[in-house]
Design a protein around this motif. Structure first.
Motif, PDB file in Angstrom:
ATOM      1  N   SER A  80       0.837  -1.185   0.000  1.00  0.00           N
ATOM      2  CA  SER A  80       0.000   0.000   0.000  1.00  0.00           C
ATOM      3  C   SER A  80       0.877   1.240   0.000  1.00  0.00           C
ATOM      4  CB  SER A  80      -0.896   0.006   1.240  1.00  0.00           C
ATOM      5  OG  SER A  80      -1.805  -1.062   1.213  1.00  0.00           O
ATOM      6  N   ALA A  81       0.262   2.383  -0.265  1.00  0.00           N
ATOM      7  CA  ALA A  81       0.984   3.644  -0.149  1.00  0.00           C
ATOM      8  C   ALA A  81       1.364   3.863   1.312  1.00  0.00           C
ATOM      9  CB  ALA A  81       0.109   4.781  -0.653  1.00  0.00           C
ATOM     10  N   GLU A  82       2.462   4.530   1.535  1.00  0.00           N
ATOM     11  CA  GLU A  82       2.945   4.804   2.889  1.00  0.00           C
ATOM     12  C   GLU A  82       3.396   6.249   2.990  1.00  0.00           C
ATOM     13  OE1 GLU A  82       2.938   4.676   6.151  1.00  0.00           O
ATOM     14  OE2 GLU A  82       3.198   2.495   5.981  1.00  0.00           O
TER      15      GLU A  82
ATOM     16  N   ALA B 111      -2.896  -3.345  -3.234  1.00  0.00           N
ATOM     17  CA  ALA B 111      -1.899  -2.544  -3.943  1.00  0.00           C
ATOM     18  C   ALA B 111      -2.548  -1.274  -4.437  1.00  0.00           C
ATOM     19  CB  ALA B 111      -1.322  -3.329  -5.114  1.00  0.00           C
ATOM     20  N   ILE B 112      -1.785  -0.209  -4.447  1.00  0.00           N
ATOM     21  CA  ILE B 112      -2.268   1.067  -4.959  1.00  0.00           C
ATOM     22  C   ILE B 112      -1.459   1.400  -6.198  1.00  0.00           C
ATOM     23  CG2 ILE B 112      -2.382   3.541  -4.488  1.00  0.00           C
ATOM     24  CD1 ILE B 112      -2.883   2.882  -1.603  1.00  0.00           C
ATOM     25  N   TYR B 113      -2.147   1.770  -7.257  1.00  0.00           N
ATOM     26  CA  TYR B 113      -1.465   2.132  -8.488  1.00  0.00           C
ATOM     27  C   TYR B 113      -1.579   3.626  -8.693  1.00  0.00           C
ATOM     28  CZ  TYR B 113      -1.332  -2.815  -9.178  1.00  0.00           C
ATOM     29  OH  TYR B 113      -1.090  -4.146  -9.002  1.00  0.00           O
ATOM     30  N   SER B 114      -0.463   4.299  -8.758  1.00  0.00           N
ATOM     31  CA  SER B 114      -0.447   5.745  -8.896  1.00  0.00           C
ATOM     32  C   SER B 114      -0.578   6.136 -10.363  1.00  0.00           C
ATOM     33  CB  SER B 114       0.868   6.302  -8.337  1.00  0.00           C
ATOM     34  OG  SER B 114       1.001   7.661  -8.636  1.00  0.00           O
ATOM     35  N   SER B 115      -1.207   7.277 -10.607  1.00  0.00           N
ATOM     36  CA  SER B 115      -1.263   7.807 -11.971  1.00  0.00           C
ATOM     37  C   SER B 115       0.035   8.486 -12.356  1.00  0.00           C
ATOM     38  CB  SER B 115      -2.424   8.806 -12.095  1.00  0.00           C
ATOM     39  OG  SER B 115      -2.199   9.916 -11.255  1.00  0.00           O
ATOM     40  N   ASP B 116       0.938   8.644 -11.397  1.00  0.00           N
ATOM     41  CA  ASP B 116       2.242   9.223 -11.681  1.00  0.00           C
ATOM     42  C   ASP B 116       3.037   8.222 -12.525  1.00  0.00           C
ATOM     43  OD1 ASP B 116       4.879  10.149 -11.634  1.00  0.00           O
ATOM     44  OD2 ASP B 116       4.633  11.059  -9.656  1.00  0.00           O
TER      45      ASP B 116
ATOM     46  N   ALA C 179       3.271   7.408  -3.274  1.00  0.00           N
ATOM     47  CA  ALA C 179       2.524   6.979  -4.463  1.00  0.00           C
ATOM     48  C   ALA C 179       2.172   8.119  -5.388  1.00  0.00           C
ATOM     49  CB  ALA C 179       1.263   6.225  -4.038  1.00  0.00           C
ATOM     50  N   GLY C 180       2.965   9.175  -5.392  1.00  0.00           N
ATOM     51  CA  GLY C 180       2.729  10.274  -6.319  1.00  0.00           C
ATOM     52  C   GLY C 180       1.871  11.381  -5.733  1.00  0.00           C
ATOM     53  N   ALA C 181       1.731  12.437  -6.512  1.00  0.00           N
ATOM     54  CA  ALA C 181       1.087  13.660  -6.031  1.00  0.00           C
ATOM     55  C   ALA C 181      -0.389  13.478  -5.722  1.00  0.00           C
ATOM     56  CB  ALA C 181       1.262  14.777  -7.071  1.00  0.00           C
ATOM     57  N   ASN C 182      -1.036  12.520  -6.384  1.00  0.00           N
ATOM     58  CA  ASN C 182      -2.483  12.423  -6.253  1.00  0.00           C
ATOM     59  C   ASN C 182      -2.946  11.449  -5.178  1.00  0.00           C
ATOM     60  OD1 ASN C 182      -1.578  10.195  -7.758  1.00  0.00           O
ATOM     61  ND2 ASN C 182      -3.581   9.916  -8.700  1.00  0.00           N
ATOM     62  N   VAL C 183      -2.012  10.897  -4.399  1.00  0.00           N
ATOM     63  CA  VAL C 183      -2.388   9.971  -3.330  1.00  0.00           C
ATOM     64  C   VAL C 183      -1.921  10.522  -1.988  1.00  0.00           C
ATOM     65  CG1 VAL C 183      -2.133   7.640  -2.400  1.00  0.00           C
ATOM     66  CG2 VAL C 183      -2.265   7.981  -4.875  1.00  0.00           C
ATOM     67  N   PHE C 184      -2.889  10.922  -1.173  1.00  0.00           N
ATOM     68  CA  PHE C 184      -2.575  11.367   0.183  1.00  0.00           C
ATOM     69  C   PHE C 184      -3.724  10.890   1.072  1.00  0.00           C
ATOM     70  CE2 PHE C 184      -1.704  14.078   3.789  1.00  0.00           C
ATOM     71  CZ  PHE C 184      -0.314  14.151   3.783  1.00  0.00           C
ATOM     72  N   LEU C 185      -3.438   9.956   1.965  1.00  0.00           N
ATOM     73  CA  LEU C 185      -4.489   9.289   2.718  1.00  0.00           C
ATOM     74  C   LEU C 185      -4.964  10.112   3.912  1.00  0.00           C
ATOM     75  CD1 LEU C 185      -3.193   5.600   2.734  1.00  0.00           C
ATOM     76  CD2 LEU C 185      -4.495   6.830   0.992  1.00  0.00           C
ATOM     77  N   PRO C 186      -6.251  10.072   4.210  1.00  0.00           N
ATOM     78  CA  PRO C 186      -6.792  10.799   5.365  1.00  0.00           C
ATOM     79  C   PRO C 186      -6.116  10.437   6.680  1.00  0.00           C
ATOM     80  CG  PRO C 186      -8.573  10.117   3.927  1.00  0.00           C
ATOM     81  CD  PRO C 186      -7.331   9.467   3.379  1.00  0.00           C
TER      82      PRO C 186
END
Length: 259
Positions: A102-104, A247-252, A142-149
């Motif tokens: 996962s994103a971290e 798994a998280i796939y980034s658009s970056d 995971a790139g600019a567009n993934v930031f978890l609450p």
């Protein structure tokens, strides 16, 4: 099977996770034999200090630079793998090992230390550029567009919080997304001279800017407008995705999360 330098065959690094369980020993192991040309790249072209390279256990697995990513509990979550610029440009600039991660948030230790100023930036190496200049920073992996609450929840008590993403559309939208989750955060705008897509590394290394210059940018930083902030807060309210075990796939396009 892949190819390393000079066309030599090597085993696909991600596949090794099937026989080598993840353990912090891998972070330490890969620090032992970093070639001179990799160290030169990290220090001269990426602007990292030797002490930061050592403290954050950057290493070399014979094919990629290894960046250990530790979770909130201090355990090794995964290794981010960065290719050198002279390698095949068709390969992603970054990948992750082992698979299914996962994103971290990279930099949990800074939240525990509660520094007077904390910068949320875009990318592991940009974070280490700031750390090399004594500026505490964190970044998502995971790139600019993934930031978890849940990251925002952990950062909400930081009094002087700044967001400094790349100077492009993805960076602008990513910074606004973070500001929607952290309304007190102030957005830092890199100057036009970094160029389209320019980042913190460009600012310090290519343009030769100083810490004093960057602190002026912090002084000039402002929160997003109240009306826009309210829209983002409403948009983000109630969004609490569960990313455990997926798994998280980034658009970056620079990042490939290996499945």
């Amino acid at each position: 099977m892949g190819f390393g330098r000079a066309g030599q065959k090597h085993f696909n690094v991600p596949a090794l996770s099937n026989i080598m369980p993840l353990h912090k020993v891998w972070a330490e192991y890969f620090t032992k034999d970093m070639p001179d040309h990799v160290l030169v790249y990290l220090t001269q072209r990426r602007g990292l200090s030797g002490s930061v390279i050592k403290r954050h256990q950057l290493g070399w697995n014979k094919f990629r630079i290894t960046i250990p990513i530790f979770g909130r509990n201090g355990a090794l979550a995964f290794l981010k793998l960065a290719r050198l610029p002279e390698e095949n440009p068709e390969l992603p600039k970054f990948s992750c090992w082992p698979s299914g991660n996962s994103a971290e948030l990279y930099g949990w230790e800074n939240i525990k230390l509660k520094p007077a100023v904390l910068v949320i930036c875009e990318g592991e190496l940009d974070r280490l550029v700031l750390e090399s200049r004594g500026i505490p920073a964190v970044t998502g992996t995971a790139g600019a567009n993934v930031f978890l609450p849940k990251w925002a929840d952990a950062l909400s008590s930081m009094p002087n919080l700044f967001v400094c993403f790349d100077r492009d559309e993805a960076g602008r939208k990513g910074a606004e997304q973070v500001a929607g989750l952290l309304p007190h955060a102030r957005i830092v705008e890199l100057p036009e001279e970094v160029g389209r897509g320019g980042d913190i590394t460009d600012y310090f290394v290519r343009l030769g800017k100083s810490v004093t210059d960057f602190r002026k940018l912090l002084d000039e930083a402002t929160p997003i407008p109240e009306e826009q902030k309210q829209r983002l807060v409403e948009k983000n309210s109630g969004v609490r995705p569960d990313h455990k075990g997926r798994a998280i796939y980034s658009s970056d396009p620079r990042i490939q999360f290996i499945k």
